[in-house]
Design a protein around this motif. Structure first.
Motif, short mmCIF file in Angstrom:
data_model
loop_
_atom_site.label_atom_id
_atom_site.label_comp_id
_atom_site.label_asym_id
_atom_site.label_seq_id
_atom_site.Cartn_x
_atom_site.Cartn_y
_atom_site.Cartn_z
N GLU A 171 0.83 -1.20 0.00
CA GLU A 171 0.00 0.00 0.00
C GLU A 171 0.86 1.25 0.00
O GLU A 171 1.93 1.28 0.62
CB GLU A 171 -0.88 0.07 1.26
CG GLU A 171 -2.07 -0.82 1.23
CD GLU A 171 -3.00 -0.51 2.40
OE1 GLU A 171 -4.22 -0.65 2.21
OE2 GLU A 171 -2.53 -0.14 3.48
N TRP A 172 0.40 2.27 -0.69
CA TRP A 172 1.00 3.59 -0.64
C TRP A 172 0.39 4.33 0.55
O TRP A 172 -0.80 4.16 0.84
CB TRP A 172 0.66 4.41 -1.89
CG TRP A 172 1.30 3.94 -3.15
CD1 TRP A 172 0.72 3.21 -4.13
CD2 TRP A 172 2.64 4.23 -3.58
NE1 TRP A 172 1.61 3.00 -5.15
CE2 TRP A 172 2.80 3.63 -4.84
CE3 TRP A 172 3.70 4.94 -3.03
CZ2 TRP A 172 3.98 3.71 -5.56
CZ3 TRP A 172 4.88 5.01 -3.74
CH2 TRP A 172 5.02 4.41 -4.98
N THR A 173 1.14 5.19 1.19
CA THR A 173 0.59 6.19 2.10
C THR A 173 0.54 7.48 1.32
O THR A 173 1.53 7.89 0.72
CB THR A 173 1.48 6.35 3.36
OG1 THR A 173 1.52 5.11 4.05
CG2 THR A 173 0.94 7.43 4.26
N LEU A 174 -0.64 8.10 1.29
CA LEU A 174 -0.84 9.34 0.53
C LEU A 174 -1.05 10.51 1.48
O LEU A 174 -1.77 10.38 2.48
CB LEU A 174 -2.06 9.22 -0.39
CG LEU A 174 -1.87 8.35 -1.60
CD1 LEU A 174 -2.52 7.01 -1.39
CD2 LEU A 174 -2.44 9.04 -2.80
N TRP A 175 -0.42 11.62 1.14
CA TRP A 175 -0.58 12.85 1.91
C TRP A 175 -1.10 13.96 1.00
O TRP A 175 -0.57 14.15 -0.11
CB TRP A 175 0.75 13.33 2.45
CG TRP A 175 1.31 12.62 3.62
CD1 TRP A 175 0.87 11.45 4.18
CD2 TRP A 175 2.44 13.03 4.39
NE1 TRP A 175 1.67 11.11 5.24
CE2 TRP A 175 2.64 12.06 5.39
CE3 TRP A 175 3.31 14.10 4.31
CZ2 TRP A 175 3.67 12.16 6.32
CZ3 TRP A 175 4.34 14.19 5.23
CH2 TRP A 175 4.51 13.24 6.23
N ASP A 176 -2.11 14.70 1.45
CA ASP A 176 -2.34 16.04 0.94
C ASP A 176 -1.31 16.87 1.68
O ASP A 176 -1.16 16.72 2.90
CB ASP A 176 -3.75 16.52 1.27
CG ASP A 176 -4.81 15.85 0.41
OD1 ASP A 176 -4.49 15.45 -0.72
OD2 ASP A 176 -5.95 15.73 0.88
N PHE A 224 8.04 18.00 2.77
CA PHE A 224 6.60 17.89 2.60
C PHE A 224 5.94 18.01 3.97
O PHE A 224 6.32 17.31 4.90
CB PHE A 224 6.23 16.54 1.98
CG PHE A 224 6.87 16.33 0.63
CD1 PHE A 224 6.27 16.81 -0.51
CD2 PHE A 224 8.08 15.66 0.52
CE1 PHE A 224 6.86 16.64 -1.76
CE2 PHE A 224 8.68 15.47 -0.71
CZ PHE A 224 8.07 15.96 -1.85
N THR A 225 4.95 18.90 4.08
CA THR A 225 4.21 19.09 5.33
C THR A 225 2.79 18.60 5.12
O THR A 225 2.06 19.15 4.28
CB THR A 225 4.22 20.56 5.75
OG1 THR A 225 5.58 20.98 5.91
CG2 THR A 225 3.48 20.77 7.06
N ARG A 226 2.42 17.57 5.88
CA ARG A 226 1.10 16.95 5.71
C ARG A 226 -0.01 17.91 6.13
O ARG A 226 0.11 18.62 7.12
CB ARG A 226 1.01 15.67 6.55
CG ARG A 226 -0.19 14.80 6.18
CD ARG A 226 -0.26 13.56 7.01
NE ARG A 226 -0.64 13.92 8.37
CZ ARG A 226 -0.30 13.22 9.45
NH1 ARG A 226 0.45 12.15 9.34
NH2 ARG A 226 -0.69 13.60 10.64
N CYS A 227 -1.10 17.91 5.34
CA CYS A 227 -2.29 18.70 5.62
C CYS A 227 -3.45 17.72 5.77
O CYS A 227 -3.86 17.11 4.79
CB CYS A 227 -2.58 19.68 4.48
SG CYS A 227 -1.25 20.85 4.18
N GLY A 228 -3.95 17.53 6.97
CA GLY A 228 -5.02 16.56 7.19
C GLY A 228 -4.47 15.20 7.48
O GLY A 228 -3.27 14.99 7.65
#
Length: 152
Positions: free
Chosen positions: A110-115, A137-141
């Motif tokens: 599985e991929w981990t996805l970040w907005d 990269f700074t995660r939003c949510g």
């Protein structure tokens, strides 16, 4: 007991804002750091009933991933992932500054996805060194996941 996994087995990709669900690999990386406590905010809940012991509640969770490596180009053509961050994503502002990145280890399904937003890192070098390249990269949510799809 599990076996340690190699740091070089991690894959990082960024989504092209102009082509949803088209991810561009970040290449020539030699270091990465995931900070799951970045941007965490807490509220002090200590009171007389705490009997002198500190108490808190977490009010906000955050996370960052910093990747670094070597500025990459072949015959004058920049690495597509680095180029996208440096010349496209880094100049987007407001709502447009948010994009998506995904990451996984080669052993994961599985991929981990970040907005997230991206901050380009410093570039430089010395006489007998290769030029450095980095991004944060700074995660939003909250993060999400997606299965790894193998195309024939």
């Amino acid at each position: 007991m599990g076996r340690p996994i190699d740091a070089r087995g991690w894959i990082f990709e960024v989504e092209d804002h102009t082509a949803p669900n088209t991810f561009i690999p970040l290449r020539n990386l030699n270091s990465w750091t995931h900070n799951p406590g970045e941007n965490e905010e807490t509220a002090d809940t200590t009171n007389f009933d705490s009997n002198g012991y500190y108490e808190q509640d977490v009010m906000q969770r955050g996370a960052t991933i910093q990747v670094s490596g070597q500025y990459a180009a072949t015959n004058g053509t920049r690495d597509p992932g680095q180029l996208y961050i440096d010349e496209t994503w880094a100049y987007l502002l407001g709502e447009e500054s948010r994009g998506r990145m995904r990451y996984r280890h080669t052993s994961q399904t599985e991929w981990t996805l970040w907005d997230c937003t991206v901050t380009p890192g410093e570039q430089g070098g010395e006489t007998n060194a290769k030029t450095s390249w980095a991004a944060t990269f700074t995660r939003c949510g909250a993060p999400t996941t997606a299965p790894v799809v193998v195309t024939p």
